[in-house]
Write an enzyme that holds these catalytic residues in place. Structure first.
Site, PDB file in Angstrom:
ATOM      1  N   ASP A  87     -10.053   3.096  -3.352  1.00 29.74           N
ATOM      2  CA  ASP A  87     -10.545   1.433  -2.933  1.00 29.74           C
ATOM      3  C   ASP A  87     -12.458   1.456  -4.021  1.00 29.74           C
ATOM      4  O   ASP A  87     -13.079   2.155  -4.097  1.00 29.74           O
ATOM      5  CB  ASP A  87     -11.097   1.678  -2.048  1.00 29.74           C
ATOM      6  CG  ASP A  87      -9.686   1.277  -1.100  1.00 29.74           C
ATOM      7  OD1 ASP A  87      -8.364   1.629  -1.821  1.00 29.74           O
ATOM      8  OD2 ASP A  87      -9.741   1.806  -0.127  1.00 29.74           O
ATOM      9  N   ASP A 123       0.647  -1.107   0.131  1.00 25.17           N
ATOM     10  CA  ASP A 123       0.203   0.033   0.370  1.00 25.17           C
ATOM     11  C   ASP A 123       0.966   1.037  -0.374  1.00 25.17           C
ATOM     12  O   ASP A 123       2.427   1.125   0.121  1.00 25.17           O
ATOM     13  CB  ASP A 123      -0.868   0.013   1.431  1.00 25.17           C
ATOM     14  CG  ASP A 123      -2.584   0.324   0.869  1.00 25.17           C
ATOM     15  OD1 ASP A 123      -2.500   1.269   0.375  1.00 25.17           O
ATOM     16  OD2 ASP A 123      -3.338   0.364   1.784  1.00 25.17           O
TER      17      ASP A 123
HETATM   18  C1  GAL Z   1      -6.110   1.137   1.374  1.00 27.41           C
HETATM   19  C2  GAL Z   1      -6.667   0.099   0.403  1.00 27.41           C
HETATM   20  C3  GAL Z   1      -7.402  -0.842  -0.038  1.00 27.41           C
HETATM   21  C4  GAL Z   1      -6.907  -1.570   2.366  1.00 27.41           C
HETATM   22  C5  GAL Z   1      -6.745  -0.097   2.753  1.00 27.41           C
HETATM   23  C6  GAL Z   1      -6.162  -1.138   4.758  1.00 27.41           C
HETATM   24  O1  GAL Z   1      -5.071   1.956   0.884  1.00 27.41           O
HETATM   25  O2  GAL Z   1      -6.225   1.094  -0.985  1.00 27.41           O
HETATM   26  O3  GAL Z   1      -7.637  -2.282  -0.653  1.00 27.41           O
HETATM   27  O4  GAL Z   1      -5.802  -2.485   1.841  1.00 27.41           O
HETATM   28  O5  GAL Z   1      -5.872   0.509   2.340  1.00 27.41           O
HETATM   29  O6  GAL Z   1      -6.082   0.372   5.348  1.00 27.41           O
END
Ligand code: GAL
Length: 439
Positions: free
Chosen positions: A262, A195
């Site tokens: 997301d 991430d």
């Molecule tokens: C976001 C990511 C998600 C999930 C989330 C967890 O940045 O796009 O898929 O992993 O963080 O905090």
């Protein structure tokens, strides 16, 4: 993040703005950290500093993704969409068992991935600097979990972050890439989703023409290089939400790259992801796949036709297909959608790496075509919420233009429809997708 303007609007505008806000928020509180970037050598503590900054205009020395794995899109499950931070050993092992008992493993789904919040939020091992599991959630540790999942014939994925902390505030891997890659390898990890939160100010981007030289790419290259030094092949999944034109350099760094912010369980998310992925689909091929994000089938918010379009599009655009629901709640009809053998065969074809590409000029994109080992294919998305006639004109489809007459096959029904000359018109329910094979 560079000021990259994505080629189409819908999905990437969203992803670019979400990236900006996340990076900006976390940057201000972490701006004092410094480190080297001209080498992938890892400092063992985030307090170790040099006077250099992260900026670079030279071509970085990324060793590239491991080409013994992830030739075709990854199929699996990830905890985030269904469970968020409420993960633990029992939930993950129950899911792995459901993957087997529901026939998903037999259909080709392999990966069981834990997302954010799995680690010890209070910090690393003070001696070894190794990342630690949350011992309440995972009392037997991660290696035990991975072994149990491997014993079911499945693969195990984990989550990390190319910043100082994850998006939920757990330890990040920036500056700890070598230690973390070694730890994940020792534990038996088969995939890391990486991430993009909590990026220090000295890693912020200014515009560069080749985004492979952006600081974002460099942060991901550091982990990619570390993964290539460990003995275990580990799929490297870039999750930086489509920033810095990742589709132009993703295949040089990892096996898959998120294209958007997301997912949400909504028709607008499905259509925006299709629009974004279609605009950069030529970058997807063997060992490198644009990632349209985790599936929402089973989470409510989508009609059965919309769920079929969700699955069909992720298949024909060759995105990873990562289920994101409590598997035990899936209906038999939903399981039949996500195990459709003909769409999965298109996704997983080991002879043809290219996804289906849009061959018309509609926006959002309606008509796609491509080739597989089973023949030629066309797909048509009905964006109208009522039944519509979609006409597939053979002369307009690159793969079909050389002949006037084709045997048309319905990939959903797995049945031949008949031989047609010049064109075939499908009646497609509102928000559904026609999936056709031509021989
Ligand atoms: C976001 C990511 C998600 C999930 C989330 C967890 O940045 O796009 O898929 O992993 O963080 O905090």
């Amino acid at each position: 993040m560079s000021n990259c303007i994505p080629p189409t609007t819908t999905g990437k505008t969203t992803s670019a703005s979400s990236t900006t806000s996340k990076a900006t928020t976390t940057t201000s509180s972490t701006s004092t950290v410094k480190t080297t970037t001209s080498t992938s050598t890892v400092t063992t503590t985030s307090k170790t500093t040099t006077s250099t900054t992260s900026s670079s205009t030279a071509e970085p020395s990324g060793s590239g993704p491991n080409k013994t794995i992830a030739k075709v899109p990854v199929l699996g499950w990830n905890s985030w969409n269904a469970y968020g931070g409420n993960i633990n050993e029992a939930v993950i092992l129950a899911t792995a068992n459901s993957m087997v008992s529901l026939g998903l493993k037999a259909a080709g789904y392999q990966f069981v991935d834990i997302d954010d919040t799995w680690s010890n939020i209070t910090g690393r091992d003070p001696t070894t600097q190794r990342i630690l599991p949350d011992s309440n959630k995972f009392p037997n540790g991660i290696e035990y979990l991975a072994t149990e999942i491997h014993n079911l014939g499945l693969k195990f994925g984990i989550y990390g972050d190319a910043g100082l902390t994850t998006c939920s505030g757990f330890p990040g891997s920036l500056y700890y890439e070598d230690i973390d890659a070694q730890t994940f390898s020792d534990w038996g990890v088969d995939l890391i989703k990486y991430d993009n939160c909590a990026v220090p100010a000295n890693w912020s981007d200014t515009y560069v023409t080749d985004e492979y030289t952006s600081n974002t790419a460099l942060r991901y290259i550091r982990m990619g290089n570390a993964l290539n030094t460990v003995s275990r092949p580990i799929v490297f999944s870039l999750c930086e939400w489509g920033a810095d034109a990742v589709w132009t350099w993703g295949a040089r760094v990892g096996h898959q790259w998120r294209l958007t912010g997301d997912s949400s369980s909504s028709w607008s998310f499905v259509t925006s992801a299709i629009t974004t992925a279609a605009s950069v689909a030529t970058y997807t091929n063997f060992y490198g796949h644009g990632d349209m994000d985790m599936m929402e089938i089973g989470n409510g918010g989508l009609s059965s036709s919309e769920e079929r379009t969700h699955f069909a599009a992720w298949s024909f655009l060759k995105s990873p297909i990562i289920l994101g629901t409590n598997l035990t709640n899936l209906s038999p009809a939903q399981i039949s959608v996500i195990t459709n053998s003909e769409l999965l065969a298109f996704s997983q074809d080991t002879t043809y790496g290219a996804p289906a590409l849009q061959y018309d000029t509609t926006n959002p994109p309606t008509y796609f075509s491509g080739s597989s080992s089973a023949g030629q294919h066309a797909f048509g998305v009905n964006y109208v919420n009522s039944t519509a006639s979609l006409t597939f004109t053979f002369s307009a489809i690159p793969q079909l233009a050389n002949k006037t007459s084709w045997l048309v096959h319905d990939m959903w029904a797995k049945k031949d429809i008949g031989t047609f000359s010049g064109s075939y018109t499908a009646s497609v329910a509102g928000h559904d997708t026609a999936a056709l094979r031509f021989t």
